[in-house]
Design a protein around this motif. Structure first.
Motif, short mmCIF file in Angstrom:
data_model
loop_
_atom_site.label_atom_id
_atom_site.label_comp_id
_atom_site.label_asym_id
_atom_site.label_seq_id
_atom_site.Cartn_x
_atom_site.Cartn_y
_atom_site.Cartn_z
N GLY A 225 -48.03 55.41 -50.82
CA GLY A 225 -49.28 55.05 -50.56
C GLY A 225 -49.03 54.32 -51.15
N LEU A 226 -47.97 53.06 -51.04
CA LEU A 226 -47.67 52.06 -50.89
C LEU A 226 -47.50 51.02 -49.58
CD1 LEU A 226 -45.87 51.70 -54.12
CD2 LEU A 226 -48.60 51.43 -53.69
N LYS A 227 -47.95 49.85 -49.19
CA LYS A 227 -47.92 48.97 -48.02
C LYS A 227 -45.61 48.51 -48.54
CE LYS A 227 -52.26 47.33 -47.41
NZ LYS A 227 -52.82 45.66 -46.62
N GLY B 139 -45.08 56.89 -35.55
CA GLY B 139 -45.75 56.68 -35.23
C GLY B 139 -47.00 55.75 -35.19
N ALA B 140 -47.87 55.29 -33.87
CA ALA B 140 -48.55 53.90 -33.71
C ALA B 140 -49.49 53.54 -35.44
CB ALA B 140 -49.19 53.93 -32.44
N ASP B 141 -50.27 54.27 -35.38
CA ASP B 141 -51.23 54.80 -36.97
C ASP B 141 -50.72 53.95 -37.85
OD1 ASP B 141 -53.08 55.16 -34.53
OD2 ASP B 141 -52.72 57.04 -35.32
N ALA B 142 -49.43 54.08 -38.08
CA ALA B 142 -49.50 53.89 -39.65
C ALA B 142 -48.07 52.79 -39.32
CB ALA B 142 -47.81 55.10 -40.14
N VAL B 143 -47.66 51.75 -38.15
CA VAL B 143 -46.91 50.97 -37.66
C VAL B 143 -47.67 49.42 -37.29
CG1 VAL B 143 -45.17 50.29 -37.40
CG2 VAL B 143 -44.55 52.38 -37.85
N GLY B 144 -47.69 48.07 -37.53
CA GLY B 144 -48.63 47.39 -37.39
C GLY B 144 -47.44 46.44 -37.01
N LEU B 145 -47.09 45.04 -36.29
CA LEU B 145 -46.58 44.36 -35.52
C LEU B 145 -47.50 43.29 -35.90
CD1 LEU B 145 -44.02 42.86 -34.65
CD2 LEU B 145 -45.06 43.93 -31.97
N LEU B 146 -46.74 41.85 -37.24
CA LEU B 146 -47.96 40.57 -36.84
C LEU B 146 -46.34 39.66 -36.45
CD1 LEU B 146 -49.66 40.50 -40.14
CD2 LEU B 146 -50.14 41.03 -37.74
N ALA C 21 -51.59 48.03 -40.65
CA ALA C 21 -51.79 49.29 -41.14
C ALA C 21 -50.69 48.94 -42.91
CB ALA C 21 -50.18 49.34 -40.44
N GLN C 22 -50.24 50.64 -42.58
CA GLN C 22 -49.64 50.65 -44.71
C GLN C 22 -47.99 50.23 -44.06
OE1 GLN C 22 -49.89 54.44 -45.60
NE2 GLN C 22 -48.64 54.48 -47.46
N VAL C 23 -47.56 50.30 -43.02
CA VAL C 23 -46.34 49.61 -42.54
C VAL C 23 -46.68 48.13 -41.25
CG1 VAL C 23 -43.40 50.00 -41.94
CG2 VAL C 23 -44.87 51.69 -42.98
N VAL C 24 -46.10 47.10 -42.26
CA VAL C 24 -46.04 45.76 -40.61
C VAL C 24 -44.84 45.20 -40.27
CG1 VAL C 24 -47.61 43.60 -40.12
CG2 VAL C 24 -48.72 45.83 -41.50
N GLU D 41 -51.98 43.11 -51.15
CA GLU D 41 -52.52 44.37 -51.90
C GLU D 41 -52.16 45.71 -51.14
OE1 GLU D 41 -57.01 44.40 -51.76
OE2 GLU D 41 -57.33 42.56 -51.88
N HIS D 42 -51.92 45.92 -52.95
CA HIS D 42 -50.78 47.64 -52.68
C HIS D 42 -49.93 47.37 -52.10
CE1 HIS D 42 -54.93 49.13 -54.27
NE2 HIS D 42 -55.66 48.82 -53.28
N LEU D 43 -48.82 46.22 -51.80
CA LEU D 43 -47.66 45.88 -51.27
C LEU D 43 -47.05 46.69 -52.33
CD1 LEU D 43 -46.14 45.19 -49.06
CD2 LEU D 43 -46.30 42.78 -50.32
N GLY D 44 -45.77 47.54 -52.06
CA GLY D 44 -45.15 47.85 -53.03
C GLY D 44 -43.33 47.20 -52.20
N TYR D 45 -43.58 47.26 -51.20
CA TYR D 45 -41.68 47.10 -50.76
C TYR D 45 -41.63 45.44 -49.39
CZ TYR D 45 -40.78 51.30 -53.02
OH TYR D 45 -40.84 52.85 -53.64
#
Length: 928
Positions: free
Chosen positions: A78-80, A103-110, A120-123, A142-146
């Motif tokens: 449950g971390l980012k 899946g597209a909902d879990a992953v973002g791009l910047l 998203a949880q993974v960016v 916030e909530h960044l783990g890795y």
């Protein structure tokens, strides 16, 4: 039936225990279609155990599996997880991989110009985006783990490498850092630094290539193995047949060149010398040997495009009808957004024809949509031959069966330089696709002068040290002062990898100083004198010697000036004597003459018919005329007949050259009348050690002591300049920023160590780029106010654009407001550069106006064809890919101006309109 390998009970027990101890890794591995290698498992074990990880392994070894496991851990906990890459192309590629898996909902791009599902949880993002988040105190942390830093060895890049260290140093302590690096020879040193600044970090190094690499050299149409077994000492042995054959070709080529030089120019032309195989021949040979797909590194954009054209014109085809249909489908999916009207100027149809034949180029000048198409087609095996520049080796996932190097020399931005062993390893590391190829192949095309032994040295050397490029900049300085204060900011800089390496180098210097000091003590003991202080006596001798040298130099200078004065007084017809050298003897002055610097250079004719100009250096003493002779009204000293007649007349004058006098002692400056020299001589003779019987033996030890003391002091100075070097650079930058009003002394601000960031400094803290302070100064002094959108785009382009050539014609810029604003920008730059020179700070690059005209016309709505044609007429030819790349950099700066100035201000509104005018057509294609 083949025997099935079974593990021992002990091994099975250990494996079961590991599965229980690390359930998340067990779950992750269950979804993989392959077993983990030893280094992958070791890194993943450390990660699940709560350690940070640095993984160093060859290209294609599968390092990214460790990064993907970090993503898996974040999702299950449950971390980012932020996955950072050095380049946008690699970010796009990694984003697509993770979307396919999670899946597209879990992953973002910047990536600066692309923002997809940023919460998203993974960016996936470029490293600069994460650095900016840290300085801005973004809630996204916030909530960044890795944090996975792919291609972390990029911190050696001299332009952008500092960003990696900024992130590593300033990430919150609870965040686990995963560094993925190519094989470097100082991985342990890098790991030691990570342990120092990030805490417990496991260093996993694997130098084993999962796919063996075979080295070859192509000579003419023949493909040789570079190595032929090993020597008794276990060293790789270069193929003796290859060495003999290339040596013979080298000899024949040298003979052919010599013969060509001997032939008369009127002789009919004849083709001589060695001709390397054509690109078509090379690809055809690789195809016949089942060595495709191949990447051929050419090191020139134009060379890459020309190579594709050569193969297409030769009728080379590497695809089937079914593959052509698939190529067309993928090409259409990537290029469907391109305006139909621009396809012709983009060279679309020629590019597409190459793709359908299985041939393509890959370089920074390609349109992004073209580049992405080539990458996908190559990974799918539909394009089987790519001609690329070295930028392809920067981490993009495009492995091949074979890598071809046309040359071992490339242009490094300043000059043509030979490839280093590290660069050779990085380029050839693309060869061999894991899970597809049994082995990879590297092929060097032989050219005359290329030594197989030297190539073997490149291929067998594994020295690729990681060197920090970290140095503080203006933006970094105001952000550190604003977030941490001066003292904590200095402490953070002292913790950088750059200072870590510098301090380690000091250890070696300190050891040398220590050894020198021991030797100095021995020398001092050897020069001890029972009559007095011999060190004092040796100092007197050196002072006396130095004074004598000064007087000699003064004497020589005075004599040379006297000789020059005498030459100035000469007149045509004066007969003089040249005192020494091959031309010694009588000479007559034809023309007194002076050179451009005003020094006398009389033209003379000697009695042996030589004619030329003399200088004061030819006369150790002033010259005096020995007599005169009549000269003809016109003397052509270039005519042999005139020289002969005049030399005869000179000899018939009866004037005799004086006999050469032997020079006694040293010329001038003997110091007879110098009171300082006389005092030193008296003091020396009166010193007790002057009467010592062992004086000269002591003096020799004293001279050794003096030389070693001088060398030791140089080492001490080097230590002083190395220690705290980054903190001192930070202090110099702060001093300039205080002068210009970006920082202010504030004794009451206890939490800021007596220094605070001003309103102007807050603006600077939100501007990123190579010319960040110049941009802030232009905003501060309202240099860009009152411009129209297209005009503002033209002016700000000068801060981001950099011509590929420095020697082109001065580009034309739009007249009126644009020209005035550029003049104001250049005036501020000149003032800033003078301050940087005074403070001994790296200078801001001079604004480059080469892109002002193209971006101005594009922002006014002109077509791509018109803009590129205008750029060519302006002396700055642009490819469509370069045009798009520079447009996007201008957009980045315009977006920063909007953020700093605010959309409610006139400048902010103009910057926003300028951005909207630029974001169209090919510039907007493919940008979400």
């Amino acid at each position: 039936m083949d025997a099935v390998a079974t593990s021992s009970p002990a091994e099975a027990y250990r494996a079961a225990k590991s599965r229980v101890a690390r359930p998340r890794l067990t779950e992750f591995v269950a979804g993989l279609p392959f077993e983990l290698d030893g280094f992958q498992r070791a890194a993943c074990d450390a990660l699940e155990d709560g350690h940070g990880v640095l993984v160093c392994a060859p290209t294609g070894a599968g390092k990214t599996v460790v990064g993907e496991f970090a993503v898996h851990l974040a999702l299950t906990q449950g971390l980012k997880c932020f996955y950072t890459t050095p380049i946008k192309a690699l970010s796009n590629q990694k984003y697509a991989d993770l979307v396919a898996r999670h899946g597209a909902d879990a992953v973002g791009l910047l990536t600066g110009d692309i923002s997809v599902n940023g919460d998203a949880q993974v960016v996936v993002m470029t490293t600069e985006v994460l650095r900016n988040m840290i300085y801005a105190g973004s809630r996204a942390l916030e909530h960044l783990g890795y944090v996975v830093m792919d291609e972390v060895h990029y911190l050696a890049d001299r332009f952008r490498g500092a960003v990696w260290e900024e992130v590593i140093l300033q990430l919150p302590e609870h965040v686990s850092l995963i560094g993925l690096s190519a094989t470097v020879s100082n991985a342990e040193e890098f790991g030691d630094w990570l342990v120092t600044v990030r805490g417990d970090t496991a260093v996993v190094v694997d130098e084993h290539r999962p796919v063996p690499l075979w080295q070859h050299m192509m000579v003419g149409n023949r493909l040789y193995d570079l190595f032929a077994g090993e020597t008794r000492d276990g060293e790789l042995r270069v193929d003796p047949d290859l060495v003999r054959h290339t040596a013979e070709l080298d000899r024949q080529t040298s003979t052919a060149i010599w013969e060509r030089g001997r032939r008369a120019r009127s002789a009919p032309p004849r083709r001589v010398g060695y001709r390397p195989p054509s690109r078509v021949t090379v690809i055809d040979r690789l195809d016949r040997n089942a060595l495709l797909p191949a990447i051929t590194f050419v090191f020139s954009r134009a060379g890459c495009d020309a190579a594709v054209g050569q193969c297409v014109r030769a009728g080379l085809r590497l695809t089937t009808d079914a593959e052509v249909a698939e190529i067309r489908r993928i090409t259409d999916s990537h290029t469907g957004d391109l305006p139909q009207a621009d396809l012709g100027v983009l060279g679309y149809w020629e590019w597409r024809e190459g793709l359908e034949r299985g041939i393509a180029a890959h370089h920074a000048g390609l349109l992004p949509a073209f580049k992405e198409t080539v990458e996908e087609l190559f990974v799918k095996g539909l394009v089987r031959c790519v001609f690329a520049t070295e930028t392809l080796a920067l981490g993009i996932n495009m492995p091949a069966r074979t890598v071809v190097l046309e040359r071992l020399v490339k242009f490094n931005g300043e000059s043509h330089a030979e490839l280093t062993a590290g660069e050779y390893t990085q380029l050839t590391g693309r060869a061999g696709r894991r899970g597809i190829d049994v082995e990879g192949h590297a092929v060097v095309i032989w050219q005359p002068g290329v030594d197989p032994e030297k190539v073997a040295g490149l291929a067998s050397t594994r020295t690729y040290p990681l060197r920090s490029s970290f140095r503080p900049g203006y933006n970094m300085a105001v952000n550190l002062v604003g977030r941490l204060g001066v003292e904590r900011g200095r402490e953070l800089l002292e913790q950088s990898f750059g200072q870590f390496q510098a301090d380690r180098s000091v250890v070696g210097l300190a050891r040398r100083i220590e050894r020198n000091e021991e030797a100095l003590a021995g020398y001092a003991a050897s020069m001890e004198c029972h009559l007095g202080d011999f060190g004092e006596y040796a100092q007197l001798r050196r002072q006396l010697s130095d004074r004598e040298k000064v007087l000699r130099r003064q004497g020589v200078a005075e004599q040379r000036e006297a000789a020059a004065d005498s030459l100035r007084s000469l007149k045509p017809g004066d007969v003089i004597a040249i005192p020494a050298g091959r031309r010694s003897g009588l000479a007559v002055v034809l023309d007194p003459g002076v050179d451009a610097a005003g020094d006398p250079r009389p033209l003379v004719l000697s009695e042996d018919r030589w004619s030329g100009r003399l200088s004061a250096a030819d006369f150790p003493t002033p010259v005096e005329p020995l007599g005169r002779m009549r000269l003809p009204k016109r003397v052509d000293h270039r005519s042999p007949r005139a020289r002969r007649d005049l030399a005869s007349s000179l000899r018939n004058t009866g004037i005799q050259a004086p006999a050469p006098r032997r020079r006694r002692g040293r010329t001038g400056g003997d110091g007879v009348d110098d009171p300082e020299l006389a005092t030193l001589r008296r003091t020396l003779r009166a010193h007790p050690c002057h009467r010592c019987d062992d004086r000269e033996a002591h003096a020799r030890w004293a001279e050794r002591h003096h030389r070693l003391e001088r060398e030791t002091e140089q080492l001490r100075q080097k230590v002083r300049s190395t220690t705290h070097s980054l903190a001192r650079a930070f202090d110099r930058i702060r001093a300039l920023l205080r002068e210009r009003g970006y920082l202010a002394d504030d004794p009451d601000a206890g939490d800021r160590d007596g220094e605070t960031v001003t309103e102007h400094g807050e603006r600077l803290a939100r501007i990123w780029g190579e010319s960040e302070l110049l941009a802030a100064e232009c905003l501060r002094h309202n240099v860009w106010e009152g411009l129209e959108p297209a005009e503002l785009a033209a002016v700000v382009s000068s801060l981001v654009y950099e011509s590929r050539r420095d020697n082109g014609p001065m580009p034309r810029v739009p007249s009126g407001p644009v020209s005035e604003a550029l003049t104001g920008t250049l005036r501020i730059w000149a003032d800033l550069e003078a301050d940087e020179r005074r403070h001994r700070i790296d200078r801001t690059r001079e604004p480059d106006v080469g892109f002002a005209w193209p971006i101005h016309r594009w922002a006014r709505g002109e077509s791509l064809a018109q803009v590129l044609a205008a750029a060519e007429e302006n002396g700055h030819e642009l490819s469509a890919g370069d045009f798009v790349r520079w447009c996007r950099q201008v957009l980045d700066l315009l977006d920063q101006i909007v953020g700093v100035a605010g959309r409610s201000t006139p400048l902010g509104r103009t910057a926003a309109k300028a951005g909207g005018a630029i974001r169209r057509g090919v510039v907007a294609a493919g940008v979400a």
